[in-house]
Design an enzyme around this catalytic site. Structure first.
Site, mmCIF file in Angstrom:
data_model
loop_
_atom_site.group_PDB
_atom_site.id
_atom_site.type_symbol
_atom_site.label_atom_id
_atom_site.label_comp_id
_atom_site.label_asym_id
_atom_site.label_seq_id
_atom_site.Cartn_x
_atom_site.Cartn_y
_atom_site.Cartn_z
ATOM 1 N N ASN A 9 0.873 -1.181 0.000
ATOM 2 C CA ASN A 9 0.000 0.000 0.000
ATOM 3 C C ASN A 9 0.910 1.230 0.000
ATOM 4 O O ASN A 9 1.478 1.587 1.025
ATOM 5 C CB ASN A 9 -0.893 -0.025 1.245
ATOM 6 C CG ASN A 9 -1.717 1.244 1.391
ATOM 7 O OD1 ASN A 9 -1.780 2.065 0.470
ATOM 8 N ND2 ASN A 9 -2.354 1.407 2.542
ATOM 9 N N LYS A 11 0.125 4.201 -0.256
ATOM 10 C CA LYS A 11 -0.529 5.398 0.311
ATOM 11 C C LYS A 11 -0.331 6.581 -0.655
ATOM 12 O O LYS A 11 -0.238 6.365 -1.861
ATOM 13 C CB LYS A 11 -0.024 5.674 1.726
ATOM 14 C CG LYS A 11 -0.146 4.422 2.615
ATOM 15 C CD LYS A 11 0.041 4.663 4.073
ATOM 16 C CE LYS A 11 -0.136 3.359 4.837
ATOM 17 N NZ LYS A 11 -0.049 3.504 6.277
ATOM 18 N N HIS A 95 -9.395 1.500 5.181
ATOM 19 C CA HIS A 95 -8.110 1.681 5.871
ATOM 20 C C HIS A 95 -8.314 2.651 7.039
ATOM 21 O O HIS A 95 -9.114 3.581 6.951
ATOM 22 C CB HIS A 95 -7.069 2.229 4.891
ATOM 23 C CG HIS A 95 -5.690 2.188 5.445
ATOM 24 N ND1 HIS A 95 -5.226 3.128 6.337
ATOM 25 C CD2 HIS A 95 -4.679 1.299 5.267
ATOM 26 C CE1 HIS A 95 -3.986 2.814 6.676
ATOM 27 N NE2 HIS A 95 -3.629 1.715 6.047
ATOM 28 N N GLU A 97 -6.681 5.068 8.004
ATOM 29 C CA GLU A 97 -6.487 6.482 7.622
ATOM 30 C C GLU A 97 -7.742 7.031 6.962
ATOM 31 O O GLU A 97 -8.084 8.203 7.130
ATOM 32 C CB GLU A 97 -5.252 6.601 6.700
ATOM 33 C CG GLU A 97 -3.961 6.404 7.487
ATOM 34 C CD GLU A 97 -2.822 5.776 6.711
ATOM 35 O OE1 GLU A 97 -2.870 5.751 5.463
ATOM 36 O OE2 GLU A 97 -1.876 5.297 7.365
ATOM 37 N N GLU A 167 -5.161 -4.417 10.980
ATOM 38 C CA GLU A 167 -4.142 -3.381 11.120
ATOM 39 C C GLU A 167 -4.396 -2.611 12.413
ATOM 40 O O GLU A 167 -5.206 -1.670 12.429
ATOM 41 C CB GLU A 167 -4.200 -2.408 9.934
ATOM 42 C CG GLU A 167 -3.913 -3.042 8.591
ATOM 43 C CD GLU A 167 -3.331 -2.034 7.602
ATOM 44 O OE1 GLU A 167 -2.260 -2.322 7.070
ATOM 45 O OE2 GLU A 167 -3.920 -0.968 7.386
ATOM 46 N N GLY A 173 2.666 2.771 10.782
ATOM 47 C CA GLY A 173 3.619 3.855 10.559
ATOM 48 C C GLY A 173 4.352 4.302 11.818
ATOM 49 O O GLY A 173 4.979 5.351 11.832
ATOM 50 N N SER A 212 3.659 -1.682 10.432
ATOM 51 C CA SER A 212 5.109 -1.734 10.615
ATOM 52 C C SER A 212 5.711 -3.106 10.333
ATOM 53 O O SER A 212 6.653 -3.525 11.011
ATOM 54 C CB SER A 212 5.491 -1.245 12.016
ATOM 55 O OG SER A 212 5.063 0.103 12.197
HETATM 56 P P1 13P Z 1 3.106 0.730 7.765
HETATM 57 O O1 13P Z 1 3.619 -0.576 7.173
HETATM 58 O O2 13P Z 1 3.814 1.924 7.212
HETATM 59 O O3 13P Z 1 3.041 0.685 9.244
HETATM 60 O O4 13P Z 1 1.602 0.878 7.243
HETATM 61 C C1 13P Z 1 0.749 -0.185 7.350
HETATM 62 C C2 13P Z 1 -0.462 0.138 6.587
HETATM 63 O O5 13P Z 1 -1.201 1.038 6.946
HETATM 64 C C3 13P Z 1 -0.718 -0.617 5.365
HETATM 65 O O6 13P Z 1 -1.993 -0.385 4.881
#
Ligand code: 13P
Length: 249
Positions: A9, A11, A95, A97, A167, A173, A212
């Site tokens: 992903n 983003k 997601h 976010e 997640e 992140g 992560s």
């Molecule tokens: P990170 O791997 O950067 O923690 O993000 C995970 C994520 O949100 C994947 O959709």
């Protein structure tokens, strides 16, 4: 036996030059990953670039969101039909976010999952609790609610065509990864929820871990019996890291 699935992903990151470089490095090793599924989810505007770069490989294409409506007067939105037309097989839905920054609710997540399935896209539905919810001991009830609202919308029979991504918000992140035990416990809980409603679906449905995940922790997470792959954020922007995770899978 569920085939492992590794999803990148990206983003809101990348430019065409970066997409080219990243994809060409990944493509050099794709032929080694016959036993797993690999999907890249770039921003909408880079879908075509990534489609071209991955066209001669088994690597699949996905989007990071879609609109819950069919084509029409929805300025700025992207429909399921458009994603299919652009070569997508997958779409990430709900997601954290999107939930926290863009007001998505369990209801809209369910409607988007239905829209994806109705158009032949495979939804990757994200669930997960915040740090505060975990501290309050509410993690399973939060995840159960997120999951059930999707099941209510699409029906348990369609869940075999859905992938779930657990997640934990506190791990996204942040560099804080759920321990394999914490992740496995939640994955087993999610599978149990499916099993209570349809045992075949529970066996077939892939449940990914995200938060992560990196090449040095991927092996222990992916070795857990109910962790069927990874949804990778930051590490998917680094070819070496992403390939390392694919090798672990
Ligand atoms: P990170 O791997 O950067 O923690 O993000 C995970 C994520 O949100 C994947 O959709």
């Amino acid at each position: 036996m569920r085939k492992k699935l590794i999803v990148g992903n990206w983003k809101m990151n990348g430019r065409r030059a970066m997409a080219n470089e990243l994809c060409s490095t990944i493509m050099h090793e794709m032929q080694n990953f016959k036993n797993i599924d690999v999907t890249l989810c770039p921003p909408f505007i880079l879908l075509d670039e990534v489609r071209k770069m991955t066209a001669d490989s088994e690597c699949m294409l996905g989007a990071q969101d879609l609109d819950m409506h069919n084509d029409g007067a929805y300025t700025g939105q992207v429909s399921a039909g458009m994603l299919k037309d652009a070569g997508c097989e997958w779409v990430i839905i709900g997601h954290s976010e999107r939930r926290t920054l863009f007001g998505e609710t369990n209801l809209t997540v369910g409607k988007k999952a239905k829209q994806a399935l109705d158009h032949g896209l495979k939804p990757i539905v994200c669930v997960g609790e915040t740090e505060g919810e975990r501290k309050a001991g509410q993690e399973t009830s939060i995840v159960q609610g997120q999951l059930q609202s999707v099941i209510d919308e699409i029906g348990i029979d369609s869940c075999k065509d859905m992938t779930i991504a657990y997640e934990p918000v506190w791990a996204i992140g942040t560099g804080l990864t759920a321990t394999p035990e914490e992740a496995q416990t939640m994955h087993a809980f999610i599978r149990e929820q499916l099993d209570l409603q349809h045992d075949e679906t529970a066996k077939a449905c892939r449940i990914l871990y995200g938060g992560s995940m990196k090449q040095d922790n991927a092996g222990s997470l992916l070795g857990c019996p109910d962790i069927d792959g990874g949804l990778i954020g930051g590490a998917s922007l680094n070819a070496g890291e992403f390939l390392g995770i694919c090798r672990s899978a």
